[in-house]
Design a protein around this motif. Structure first.
Motif, mmCIF file in Angstrom:
data_model
loop_
_atom_site.group_PDB
_atom_site.id
_atom_site.type_symbol
_atom_site.label_atom_id
_atom_site.label_comp_id
_atom_site.label_asym_id
_atom_site.label_seq_id
_atom_site.Cartn_x
_atom_site.Cartn_y
_atom_site.Cartn_z
ATOM 1 N N GLY A 15 24.391 45.849 98.368
ATOM 2 C CA GLY A 15 24.577 44.412 98.534
ATOM 3 C C GLY A 15 26.039 44.015 98.542
ATOM 4 N N ALA A 16 26.838 44.672 97.682
ATOM 5 C CA ALA A 16 28.269 44.364 97.629
ATOM 6 C C ALA A 16 28.957 44.738 98.932
ATOM 7 C CB ALA A 16 28.917 45.099 96.457
ATOM 8 N N ILE A 17 28.650 45.919 99.460
ATOM 9 C CA ILE A 17 29.283 46.359 100.703
ATOM 10 C C ILE A 17 28.861 45.466 101.861
ATOM 11 C CG2 ILE A 17 29.504 48.248 102.357
ATOM 12 C CD1 ILE A 17 29.022 50.179 99.982
ATOM 13 N N ILE A 18 27.572 45.137 101.923
ATOM 14 C CA ILE A 18 27.087 44.263 102.998
ATOM 15 C C ILE A 18 27.763 42.897 102.920
ATOM 16 C CG2 ILE A 18 25.066 43.051 103.899
ATOM 17 C CD1 ILE A 18 23.392 45.495 102.909
ATOM 18 N N GLY A 19 27.841 42.345 101.717
ATOM 19 C CA GLY A 19 28.496 41.058 101.551
ATOM 20 C C GLY A 19 29.951 41.101 101.975
ATOM 21 N N GLY A 20 30.646 42.192 101.611
ATOM 22 C CA GLY A 20 32.038 42.338 102.015
ATOM 23 C C GLY A 20 32.196 42.470 103.521
ATOM 24 N N MET A 21 31.266 43.204 104.148
ATOM 25 C CA MET A 21 31.302 43.343 105.603
ATOM 26 C C MET A 21 31.170 41.985 106.285
ATOM 27 S SD MET A 21 28.855 46.709 106.003
ATOM 28 C CE MET A 21 28.707 46.574 107.797
ATOM 29 N N GLY A 148 35.923 53.988 107.058
ATOM 30 C CA GLY A 148 36.994 53.365 106.280
ATOM 31 C C GLY A 148 36.905 51.855 106.301
ATOM 32 N N GLU A 149 36.627 51.287 107.469
ATOM 33 C CA GLU A 149 36.536 49.832 107.582
ATOM 34 C C GLU A 149 35.364 49.275 106.764
ATOM 35 O OE1 GLU A 149 36.340 49.072 111.748
ATOM 36 O OE2 GLU A 149 38.510 49.337 112.070
ATOM 37 N N LEU A 150 34.240 49.982 106.756
ATOM 38 C CA LEU A 150 33.087 49.515 105.980
ATOM 39 C C LEU A 150 33.421 49.449 104.498
ATOM 40 C CD1 LEU A 150 29.948 51.259 107.554
ATOM 41 C CD2 LEU A 150 30.965 49.047 108.093
ATOM 42 N N LEU A 151 34.060 50.493 103.984
ATOM 43 C CA LEU A 151 34.354 50.531 102.555
ATOM 44 C C LEU A 151 35.543 49.653 102.193
ATOM 45 C CD1 LEU A 151 32.561 52.055 100.583
ATOM 46 C CD2 LEU A 151 32.390 52.976 102.896
ATOM 47 N N GLU A 152 36.464 49.441 103.120
ATOM 48 C CA GLU A 152 37.585 48.529 102.855
ATOM 49 C C GLU A 152 37.107 47.095 102.673
ATOM 50 O OE1 GLU A 152 40.180 49.197 106.124
ATOM 51 O OE2 GLU A 152 41.140 50.951 105.213
ATOM 52 N N ALA A 153 35.876 46.799 103.088
ATOM 53 C CA ALA A 153 35.320 45.463 102.901
ATOM 54 C C ALA A 153 35.167 45.113 101.434
ATOM 55 C CB ALA A 153 33.963 45.344 103.611
ATOM 56 N N VAL A 154 35.162 46.122 100.552
ATOM 57 C CA VAL A 154 35.017 45.846 99.114
ATOM 58 C C VAL A 154 36.171 46.409 98.294
ATOM 59 C CG1 VAL A 154 32.521 45.542 99.089
ATOM 60 C CG2 VAL A 154 33.469 47.853 98.886
ATOM 61 N N GLY A 155 37.283 46.761 98.948
ATOM 62 C CA GLY A 155 38.424 47.218 98.162
ATOM 63 C C GLY A 155 39.275 48.263 98.847
ATOM 64 N N LEU A 156 40.029 48.985 98.027
ATOM 65 C CA LEU A 156 40.957 50.015 98.493
ATOM 66 C C LEU A 156 40.207 51.288 98.863
ATOM 67 C CD1 LEU A 156 44.024 51.037 98.590
ATOM 68 C CD2 LEU A 156 43.577 51.901 96.286
ATOM 69 N N VAL A 157 40.668 51.949 99.932
ATOM 70 C CA VAL A 157 40.090 53.216 100.381
ATOM 71 C C VAL A 157 41.187 54.266 100.462
ATOM 72 C CG1 VAL A 157 39.145 54.423 102.391
ATOM 73 C CG2 VAL A 157 38.102 52.282 101.619
ATOM 74 N N GLU A 158 40.929 55.440 99.893
ATOM 75 C CA GLU A 158 41.840 56.581 100.005
ATOM 76 C C GLU A 158 41.031 57.796 100.457
ATOM 77 O OE1 GLU A 158 45.065 56.737 99.675
ATOM 78 O OE2 GLU A 158 45.488 54.754 98.809
ATOM 79 N N TRP A 159 41.521 58.488 101.497
ATOM 80 C CA TRP A 159 40.840 59.677 102.011
ATOM 81 C C TRP A 159 41.384 60.934 101.337
ATOM 82 C CZ3 TRP A 159 36.729 59.701 105.305
ATOM 83 C CH2 TRP A 159 36.438 58.496 105.959
ATOM 84 N N VAL A 160 40.510 61.893 101.089
ATOM 85 C CA VAL A 160 40.922 63.205 100.587
ATOM 86 C C VAL A 160 40.465 64.266 101.579
ATOM 87 C CG1 VAL A 160 40.904 62.504 98.170
ATOM 88 C CG2 VAL A 160 38.829 63.477 99.164
ATOM 89 N N ASP A 161 41.260 65.329 101.711
ATOM 90 C CA ASP A 161 40.956 66.390 102.672
ATOM 91 C C ASP A 161 40.025 67.454 102.118
ATOM 92 O OD1 ASP A 161 42.587 65.214 104.615
ATOM 93 O OD2 ASP A 161 44.371 66.253 103.881
ATOM 94 N N ASP A 162 39.932 67.550 100.794
ATOM 95 C CA ASP A 162 39.123 68.566 100.135
ATOM 96 C C ASP A 162 38.031 67.854 99.347
ATOM 97 O OD1 ASP A 162 38.019 70.541 98.542
ATOM 98 O OD2 ASP A 162 39.940 71.376 97.889
#
Length: 274
Positions: A15-21, A148-162
């Motif tokens: 619900g939080a992610i959908i609302g942020g989107m 990334g755009e979906l999750l940025e709707a509710v805050g900061l996003v950082e990618w990890v390679d491993d």
């Protein structure tokens, strides 16, 4: 045209992610949420105006992105029930379930799928989250951008390679809200012991934490530099910091975060062997 996104699960995080989107301008008619219980879906449908369904397979049939937002303990059964629909569509899979490795999810869904794992945290519920993301080798650049755009709707996003680094993400941000809540508890009690009303101490501590975080995020200075800027030689802050350092605060935090990361790895092993 916006990607069709289906959320499997309609709990607080979904619900939080959908609302942020939606707040970010994502079209409501491109979002579907599922749950076996329509009484769970009704509030989302009425509040957010999205599509809902009680059948996962039918909801996945038109999806470009499938967000897995159910409890890890039931994930295998959920995946099994929609495996054929997923294989027919081959959507991007995004999992916000803790502890389940990408290859395990891919296997449960029939294999050969792009999978992004996300380790969010509870402040996502108020649009102030911090999430670590990992993409398997089948995720395209465009799909990584979408995730990334979906999750940025509710805050900061950082990618990890491993993928193993998601255990460190769990220690640094996933479980970390509780560290700060513990500090608020301790500061409230200390303030009360010094004579302040408990609710006054609580509000002062929380506002100060919020202000410190804002200063740190808006500044190009390191936390160490910001700390030194607050400390006057021989002053009150210096005395407090000396006490915390002498009491071993750094070792305590490192030990707690190491224990958290180790438990995250154990849980991944336990869930992945199911």
């Amino acid at each position: 045209m916006a990607s069709q996104v289906t959320f499997i699960g309609a709990g607080n995080m979904a619900g939080a992610i959908i609302g942020g989107m939606i707040d970010s301008g994502y079209p409501r008619d491109a979002i579907t949420a599922t749950s076996p219980d329509d009484s769970v879906l009704a509030p989302l449908r009425e509040r957010l105006g999205i599509h809902t369904a009680t059948d996962n397979a039918s909801a996945v049939a038109q999806a470009d992105v499938v967000v897995l937002a159910v409890k890890p303990q039931i994930m295998q059964d959920v995946c099994s029930g929609m495996r054929d629909a997923v294989q027919a569509r081959k959507p991007l899979i995004i999992s916000v379930a803790a502890g389940l490795p990408a290859d395990t999810l891919e296997h449960w869904l029939g294999g050969e799928l792009p999978v992004v794992r996300c380790m969010p945290n509870t402040p996502s519920l108020v649009g102030a989250g911090a999430a670590g993301l990992y993409a398997n080798a089948r995720v395209t650049d465009d799909q990584q951008r979408i995730a990334g755009e979906l999750l940025e709707a509710v805050g900061l996003v950082e990618w990890v390679d491993d993928e193993a680094l998601l255990e460190a993400v769990t220690a640094v941000s996933g479980s970390a809200p509780a560290y700060f809540f513990l500090m608020f508890e301790a500061m409230e009690q200390a303030g009360a012991d010094l004579g302040l009303p408990a609710d006054t101490a609580r509000r002062l501590a929380m506002q100060t934490a919020y202000g410190a975080a804002r200063m740190a995020m808006d500044s190009d200075k390191t936390p160490g530099e910001l700390k030194r800027n607050v400390m006057s030689p021989g002053g009150t802050t210096e005395r407090a910091i000396e006490h915390l350092e002498n009491a071993g605060l750094r070792d305590i935090m490192q030990g707690a975060m190491r224990a958290c990361a180790e438990r995250a790895g154990e849980m991944a092993d336990e869930l992945g062997k199911r």
